[in-house]
Structures are given as C-alpha cells and as structure tokens.
Design an enzyme around this catalytic site. Structure first.
Site, PDB file in Angstrom:
ATOM      1  N   ASP A  62       0.873  -1.174   0.000  1.00 38.62           N
ATOM      2  CA  ASP A  62       0.000   0.000   0.000  1.00 38.62           C
ATOM      3  C   ASP A  62       0.911   1.224   0.000  1.00 38.62           C
ATOM      4  O   ASP A  62       1.652   1.453   0.955  1.00 38.62           O
ATOM      5  CB  ASP A  62      -0.883  -0.018   1.246  1.00 38.62           C
ATOM      6  CG  ASP A  62      -1.810   1.187   1.357  1.00 38.62           C
ATOM      7  OD1 ASP A  62      -1.714   2.109   0.528  1.00 38.62           O
ATOM      8  OD2 ASP A  62      -2.627   1.208   2.305  1.00 38.62           O
ATOM      9  N   ASN A  89       2.082   5.421 -10.391  1.00 42.73           N
ATOM     10  CA  ASN A  89       0.811   5.219 -11.086  1.00 42.73           C
ATOM     11  C   ASN A  89      -0.326   4.821 -10.150  1.00 42.73           C
ATOM     12  O   ASN A  89      -1.497   5.025 -10.482  1.00 42.73           O
ATOM     13  CB  ASN A  89       1.000   4.155 -12.175  1.00 42.73           C
ATOM     14  CG  ASN A  89      -0.303   3.731 -12.805  1.00 42.73           C
ATOM     15  OD1 ASN A  89      -0.939   4.498 -13.521  1.00 42.73           O
ATOM     16  ND2 ASN A  89      -0.722   2.507 -12.529  1.00 42.73           N
ATOM     17  N   SER A 141      -3.778  13.368 -13.813  1.00 39.77           N
ATOM     18  CA  SER A 141      -5.042  13.128 -14.505  1.00 39.77           C
ATOM     19  C   SER A 141      -5.491  14.423 -15.149  1.00 39.77           C
ATOM     20  O   SER A 141      -5.152  15.518 -14.681  1.00 39.77           O
ATOM     21  CB  SER A 141      -6.125  12.649 -13.535  1.00 39.77           C
ATOM     22  OG  SER A 141      -7.402  12.630 -14.154  1.00 39.77           O
ATOM     23  N   TYR A 154     -10.822  13.409  -5.816  1.00 38.25           N
ATOM     24  CA  TYR A 154      -9.928  12.875  -6.846  1.00 38.25           C
ATOM     25  C   TYR A 154      -9.218  13.990  -7.613  1.00 38.25           C
ATOM     26  O   TYR A 154      -7.986  13.982  -7.741  1.00 38.25           O
ATOM     27  CB  TYR A 154     -10.734  12.005  -7.813  1.00 38.25           C
ATOM     28  CG  TYR A 154      -9.902  11.387  -8.911  1.00 38.25           C
ATOM     29  CD1 TYR A 154      -9.067  10.303  -8.639  1.00 38.25           C
ATOM     30  CD2 TYR A 154      -9.958  11.865 -10.212  1.00 38.25           C
ATOM     31  CE1 TYR A 154      -8.303   9.723  -9.645  1.00 38.25           C
ATOM     32  CE2 TYR A 154      -9.202  11.293 -11.226  1.00 38.25           C
ATOM     33  CZ  TYR A 154      -8.376  10.227 -10.939  1.00 38.25           C
ATOM     34  OH  TYR A 154      -7.623   9.653 -11.929  1.00 38.25           O
TER      35      TYR A 154
END
Length: 262
Positions: A62, A89, A141, A154
C-alpha cells in the site's frame, strides 16, 4: 547486492491497466522491473503471466503506508541494487458529490494519490542519487487540470500531484533526477469499460478532438519517453495525453454536428 548494468524501473499500481502496460514497455526495452500493487493476488497473477522471473519483482504494498514503502524499496535494492526510473501510477478514485464524499474517502484518496507518490519519491532518491540520477514520472489526470463534477477528492489529489511534480523537479535536479507528470484523459482501461455507460462514452467522444478514448499502450509510450534519455532536458512538466481534451473549449459537439449536416 552490487548494482548490475541492467537498468531498473519501479511501477506502482502495476497489476493492471496503465501500470501493467508501462511495466511491459520497460521489460520490452530490457529493463528489470519491480511491479508494486496493493492487490497481491492479482499482482502475482500478472507478474506470472509476464513470464520473466529473472527480470521482474512483485511487491505487494500500500503506497500510503510509509513502513510498507520503505520495505518495498529495501527489497528493490536487495534484488537489483539500483533504481533508474520510478512511475507513480497507483491511485484510487471516489466519484461522488461533495456532500456525499465522506471524510474517510477524502483522506484515503489524498493518502494514496498524493502521499503515496511523496513517500515513493523520498524512498527513490537515495537509490537514484547514488548512481548519478534517474527519472520519476507521476501519473496525474486530466481531472487535475480541469474541474468536473463528482471529483472534489480525486481532482484535488491529482492537482496536488501535478504541483508536487514541479516541486520535486526543482529540488531534485541537482542530483540528476528529472521529475515529470503524465495527465491521462479518458483511457480504455477495464475500469473505464466497467463504469462508463454508452452515454458517458458518447459524451467523452464529443468532447475530445480526436474523438476516441486513449489506449493503455499510448500512455505507456509517453511515460517511457519521459523516463528515457530522449527526454534528458525535460523536467518539471505535466504532459496531457488526452486526445486534445484539455485544449478544447465549448462548442465542439455543435461544430461537429454543423460539419456533418453541412
């Protein structure tokens, strides 16, 4: 273990999707590759299917757990003795309205998407610095470049990662470590295929000048370029690999319709 002449890359979130495509690209170019993912069983299956036991290392981990990250990097040093490229990633997404985004969801998204790359970069620096440099690529992103609905956690995490990319690029340049980001637009991953309805896909096609989703391999090409010597004078940049999505303003679907009907 003494370092070999074979270059080594670490890819996080490598059990599937873009991460696995990036790992395959490094392997095809002769790298040793450490593949790290929180999904241990899927990771083991993916690494086994690669069929390259001498050049691969599976690391269940993790990235938000500092102790687990430290142990993973110690294993990379033990196995390969060096690290030339790090691709951050691994990420999680919670798509929900602000009032339905729990405090726990917010904390987890920031922990994985922003703290994870911070921890991995810190752990990578000694291994890279000792050999005169290396390259780090953070997968941000398009949601970190332009706002959208349902992405308060996010999108914010990815915007933070884009800025962390620049911070690290400036600070680590003196060690010969370049740091860049790749901001994917919509990509044809298994996750996208599962959650994007035909209507959502049609909306994205309308909003993207190239009129399609990207491919995992296209993202891998961009990542590999930024990690390679061909990008030796590129650092502190975030490259949108998005079919022109970020560049496009309003009116694209209407203009397309006018051309079709004209």
């Amino acid at each position: 273990m003494s370092a070999s002449s074979q270059k080594v890359a670490l890819v996080t979130g490598a059990a599937r999707g873009i991460g696995l495509a990036v790992a395959k690209h490094f392997l095809a170019d002769g790298f040793g590759v450490a593949l790290l993912d929180i999904e241990g069983d899927l990771l083991a299956k993916s690494v086994s299917e690669l069929g390259r036991p001498d050049s691969t290392l599976a690391l269940p981990c993790d990235v938000a757990d500092a102790n687990a990250v430290a142990a993973a990097f110690a294993e990379i040093e033990r196995r390969f003795g060096r690290l030339d490229a790090l691709v951050n990633n691994a990420g999680v997404a919670v798509f929900a309205p602000l009032m339905e985004t729990s405090n726990a969801d917010w904390s987890r998204v920031l922990a994985v998407n922003l703290t994870g790359p911070f921890l991995c970069a810190k752990a990578a620096v000694p291994l890279m610095r000792n050999r005169g440099g290396g390259a780090i690529v953070n997968i941000t992103s398009i949601s970190g470049l332009r706002a959208s609905t349902l992405r308060s956690a996010y999108g914010t995490s990815k915007a933070g990662l884009a800025h962390l990319t620049k911070q690290l690029a400036v600070e680590l340049a003196e060690f010969g470590i370049r740091v860049n980001g790749v901001a994917p637009g919509p990509v044809d991953t298994a996750m996208a295929k599962a959650v994007h309805s035909p209507a959502i896909r049609a909306d994205y096609h309308d909003a993207i000048p190239l009129n399609r989703y990207g491919l995992e391999e296209e993202l891998a090409e961009a990542v590999f370029f930024l990690c390679s010597d061909r990008a030796s004078y590129v650092t502190g940049q975030v490259l949108a690999v998005d079919g022109g999505f970020d560049a496009a303003g309003i009116g694209l679907p209407t203009l397309r319709g006018a051309r079709r009907n004209g």
